[in-house]
Design a protein around this motif. Structure first.
Motif, PDB file in Angstrom:
ATOM      1  N   ALA A  67      32.629  15.715  19.304  1.00 56.04           N
ATOM      2  CA  ALA A  67      33.981  16.041  18.859  1.00 56.04           C
ATOM      3  C   ALA A  67      34.784  16.524  20.062  1.00 56.04           C
ATOM      4  O   ALA A  67      34.259  17.252  20.914  1.00 56.04           O
ATOM      5  CB  ALA A  67      33.956  17.121  17.778  1.00 56.04           C
ATOM      6  N   ALA A  68      36.049  16.129  20.151  1.00 54.47           N
ATOM      7  CA  ALA A  68      36.908  16.517  21.269  1.00 54.47           C
ATOM      8  C   ALA A  68      38.011  17.434  20.790  1.00 54.47           C
ATOM      9  O   ALA A  68      38.338  17.485  19.602  1.00 54.47           O
ATOM     10  CB  ALA A  68      37.511  15.278  21.932  1.00 54.47           C
ATOM     11  N   ARG A  69      38.578  18.152  21.739  1.00 50.80           N
ATOM     12  CA  ARG A  69      39.747  19.002  21.463  1.00 50.80           C
ATOM     13  C   ARG A  69      41.055  18.238  21.666  1.00 50.80           C
ATOM     14  O   ARG A  69      42.050  18.501  21.009  1.00 50.80           O
ATOM     15  CB  ARG A  69      39.700  20.220  22.388  1.00 50.80           C
ATOM     16  N   SER A  70      41.016  17.264  22.562  1.00 51.38           N
ATOM     17  CA  SER A  70      42.227  16.530  22.936  1.00 51.38           C
ATOM     18  C   SER A  70      42.141  15.080  22.474  1.00 51.38           C
ATOM     19  O   SER A  70      41.122  14.403  22.676  1.00 51.38           O
ATOM     20  CB  SER A  70      42.422  16.573  24.452  1.00 51.38           C
ATOM     21  N   ILE A  71      43.208  14.601  21.874  1.00 51.86           N
ATOM     22  CA  ILE A  71      43.257  13.205  21.423  1.00 51.86           C
ATOM     23  C   ILE A  71      43.147  12.240  22.600  1.00 51.86           C
ATOM     24  O   ILE A  71      42.558  11.170  22.484  1.00 51.86           O
ATOM     25  CB  ILE A  71      44.562  12.952  20.642  1.00 51.86           C
ATOM     26  N   ARG A 108      41.319  12.310  25.049  1.00 54.12           N
ATOM     27  CA  ARG A 108      39.935  12.109  25.498  1.00 54.12           C
ATOM     28  C   ARG A 108      39.102  11.362  24.468  1.00 54.12           C
ATOM     29  O   ARG A 108      37.936  11.060  24.717  1.00 54.12           O
ATOM     30  CB  ARG A 108      39.281  13.462  25.821  1.00 54.12           C
ATOM     31  N   LEU A 109      39.675  11.047  23.326  1.00 49.18           N
ATOM     32  CA  LEU A 109      38.947  10.372  22.263  1.00 49.18           C
ATOM     33  C   LEU A 109      38.521   8.968  22.714  1.00 49.18           C
ATOM     34  O   LEU A 109      39.363   8.155  23.112  1.00 49.18           O
ATOM     35  CB  LEU A 109      39.842  10.272  21.021  1.00 49.18           C
ATOM     36  N   ASN A 110      37.222   8.703  22.696  1.00 55.58           N
ATOM     37  CA  ASN A 110      36.654   7.405  23.076  1.00 55.58           C
ATOM     38  C   ASN A 110      36.919   7.020  24.530  1.00 55.58           C
ATOM     39  O   ASN A 110      36.680   5.877  24.918  1.00 55.58           O
ATOM     40  CB  ASN A 110      37.198   6.292  22.167  1.00 55.58           C
ATOM     41  N   ARG A 111      37.395   7.959  25.330  1.00 52.89           N
ATOM     42  CA  ARG A 111      37.708   7.677  26.730  1.00 52.89           C
ATOM     43  C   ARG A 111      36.923   8.557  27.686  1.00 52.89           C
ATOM     44  O   ARG A 111      37.187   8.545  28.894  1.00 52.89           O
ATOM     45  CB  ARG A 111      39.213   7.878  26.988  1.00 52.89           C
ATOM     46  N   THR A 112      35.982   9.319  27.164  1.00 53.26           N
ATOM     47  CA  THR A 112      35.277  10.326  27.956  1.00 53.26           C
ATOM     48  C   THR A 112      33.789  10.258  27.691  1.00 53.26           C
ATOM     49  O   THR A 112      33.354  10.067  26.554  1.00 53.26           O
ATOM     50  CB  THR A 112      35.799  11.737  27.601  1.00 53.26           C
ATOM     51  N   PRO A 123      33.102  11.602  22.801  1.00 52.00           N
ATOM     52  CA  PRO A 123      33.857  12.135  21.657  1.00 52.00           C
ATOM     53  C   PRO A 123      34.500  11.011  20.863  1.00 52.00           C
ATOM     54  O   PRO A 123      35.296  10.237  21.396  1.00 52.00           O
ATOM     55  CB  PRO A 123      34.909  13.043  22.318  1.00 52.00           C
ATOM     56  N   THR A 124      34.140  10.929  19.587  1.00 51.34           N
ATOM     57  CA  THR A 124      34.665   9.877  18.713  1.00 51.34           C
ATOM     58  C   THR A 124      35.530  10.438  17.592  1.00 51.34           C
ATOM     59  O   THR A 124      36.158   9.667  16.868  1.00 51.34           O
ATOM     60  CB  THR A 124      33.516   9.065  18.094  1.00 51.34           C
ATOM     61  N   VAL A 125      35.546  11.763  17.425  1.00 46.16           N
ATOM     62  CA  VAL A 125      36.361  12.386  16.382  1.00 46.16           C
ATOM     63  C   VAL A 125      37.092  13.599  16.946  1.00 46.16           C
ATOM     64  O   VAL A 125      36.666  14.198  17.928  1.00 46.16           O
ATOM     65  CB  VAL A 125      35.504  12.834  15.168  1.00 46.16           C
ATOM     66  N   VAL A 126      38.190  13.940  16.288  1.00 45.76           N
ATOM     67  CA  VAL A 126      38.970  15.136  16.605  1.00 45.76           C
ATOM     68  C   VAL A 126      39.189  15.913  15.316  1.00 45.76           C
ATOM     69  O   VAL A 126      39.472  15.311  14.267  1.00 45.76           O
ATOM     70  CB  VAL A 126      40.333  14.777  17.239  1.00 45.76           C
ATOM     71  N   THR A 143      39.565   9.886  13.421  1.00 43.42           N
ATOM     72  CA  THR A 143      39.165   8.939  14.446  1.00 43.42           C
ATOM     73  C   THR A 143      40.152   7.774  14.444  1.00 43.42           C
ATOM     74  O   THR A 143      41.014   7.683  13.565  1.00 43.42           O
ATOM     75  CB  THR A 143      37.726   8.445  14.203  1.00 43.42           C
ATOM     76  N   GLY A 144      40.033   6.882  15.421  1.00 50.04           N
ATOM     77  CA  GLY A 144      40.967   5.766  15.531  1.00 50.04           C
ATOM     78  C   GLY A 144      40.684   4.666  14.519  1.00 50.04           C
ATOM     79  O   GLY A 144      39.553   4.501  14.052  1.00 50.04           O
ATOM     80  N   LYS A 145      41.693   3.893  14.183  1.00 57.61           N
ATOM     81  CA  LYS A 145      41.536   2.830  13.188  1.00 57.61           C
ATOM     82  C   LYS A 145      40.676   1.684  13.695  1.00 57.61           C
ATOM     83  O   LYS A 145      40.119   0.920  12.904  1.00 57.61           O
ATOM     84  CB  LYS A 145      42.913   2.300  12.766  1.00 57.61           C
TER      85      LYS A 145
END
Length: 311
Positions: free
Chosen positions: A190-194, A196-200, A236-239, A281-283
């Motif tokens: 889980a990430a704190r910042s959008i 970084r979602l799927n980019r980290t 991180p795949t969810v926020v 998470t992203g669509k």
């Protein structure tokens, strides 16, 4: 996991935990930060080293090394770019892997629920691994025309709802029977910042606590609990939904000063509390998971599966 008012903002990334401490504590004793940037590939690598118990308590992270690779274009279907990420990931794994220059038995554990797309990173990474243990044990290293060869095995333990067993119980049993030299554990975070979602990608030598990112605290997979070194890799795949709403309202309040009344603030906190167990998470998460899981598996294959094949 960070708190703010009546809601909690969750993050599994040590980099974000360090950022949340604030500028006033930027010189936090017991925490060292190194950062370097691969300009050609647009990959930023940040190494956070937590050295003391006080620093670990302040950050909410165990003592150890946390390497964060930020690749903004990792969600894009660019095979060449993903190949570059896999190469850099392999380098970071080898730096944390004890005895990387020697033959080892490596067990890779893919955590998560295959049927929940945002949580399927671990199982899908396992699908693409170069598994060698059974061949080497049966036919020897000559089967791969190599003088040296790591023995790589893999495990997908599933989730407690399906097995009725703690992940740690399953992994301990396999470790006891197969006696690997090191574990590599893969899990969605889980990430704190959008952004970084799927980019980290985070790589750490502290092990992992399955389900911690979404508040499902299970027994930890660490060197202390398993008796062998544990390298954890996660994306991180969810926020947390409360985080998204909080950031949006904070930005709104900065722009609209007239909306800063006490009643309005209290109502916001109540709304955050209601959102505390929701995750976003992203669509296109299905395509993204398939893409990034292959990238991670290739990084592991380069680091341990094919490490001796070119020597």
């Amino acid at each position: 996991m960070q708190s703010n008012g009546k809601y909690q903002m969750r993050t599994d990334l040590a980099l974000e935990a360090r950022e949340s401490i604030g500028e006033a504590d930027s010189e936090l004793r017991g925490v060292r930060v190194e950062e370097y940037y691969h300009e050609e590939e647009d990959i930023r690598v940040t190494k956070v080293m937590v050295d003391t118990k006080n620093a670990a308590k302040a950050m909410g992270k165990p003592i150890g090394i946390y390497v964060t690779m930020e690749a903004p274009a990792m969600v894009e279907p660019d095979e060449d770019y993903h190949r570059e990420i896999s190469g850099h990931l392999a380098e970071e794994i080898l730096e944390l892997l004890p005895g990387a220059d020697k033959e080892q038995s490596v067990l890779v554990v893919g955590l998560g629920n295959r049927e929940v797309t945002a949580d399927a990173l671990g199982p899908q990474v396992v699908d693409n691994l170069f598994i060698t243990r059974h061949i080497v044990k049966e036919y020897g290293k000559a089967a791969y025309n190599c003088e040296k060869m790591n023995q790589v095995s893999a495990l997908e333990p599933g989730v407690m709802a399906k097995t009725g067993m703690e992940t740690a119980e399953i992994v301990k049993g396999v470790v006891r029977e197969t006696t690997p030299d090191v574990l590599i554990v893969i899990d969605a975070l889980a990430a704190r910042s959008i952004r970084r979602l799927n980019r980290t990608i985070q790589i750490t030598n502290t092990g992992i606590q399955p389900g911690s990112g979404v508040g499902n605290h299970r027994n930890a997979l660490t060197q202390e609990s398993l008796g062998v070194p544990v390298i954890a890799i996660g994306i991180p795949t969810v926020v947390d939904a409360a985080t998204i709403v909080g950031d949006a309202l904070e930005k709104l309040l900065e722009e609209e000063k007239d909306l800063t009344g006490v009643k309005c603030k209290e109502k916001q906190k109540l709304n955050f509390a209601e959102l505390n167990n929701m995750y976003m998470t992203g669509k296109d998460i299905d395509a993204v998971i398939k893409r990034v899981s292959f990238t991670v598996s290739e990084g592991i294959n380069i680091a341990i599966g094919e490490a001796f094949m070119d020597r």
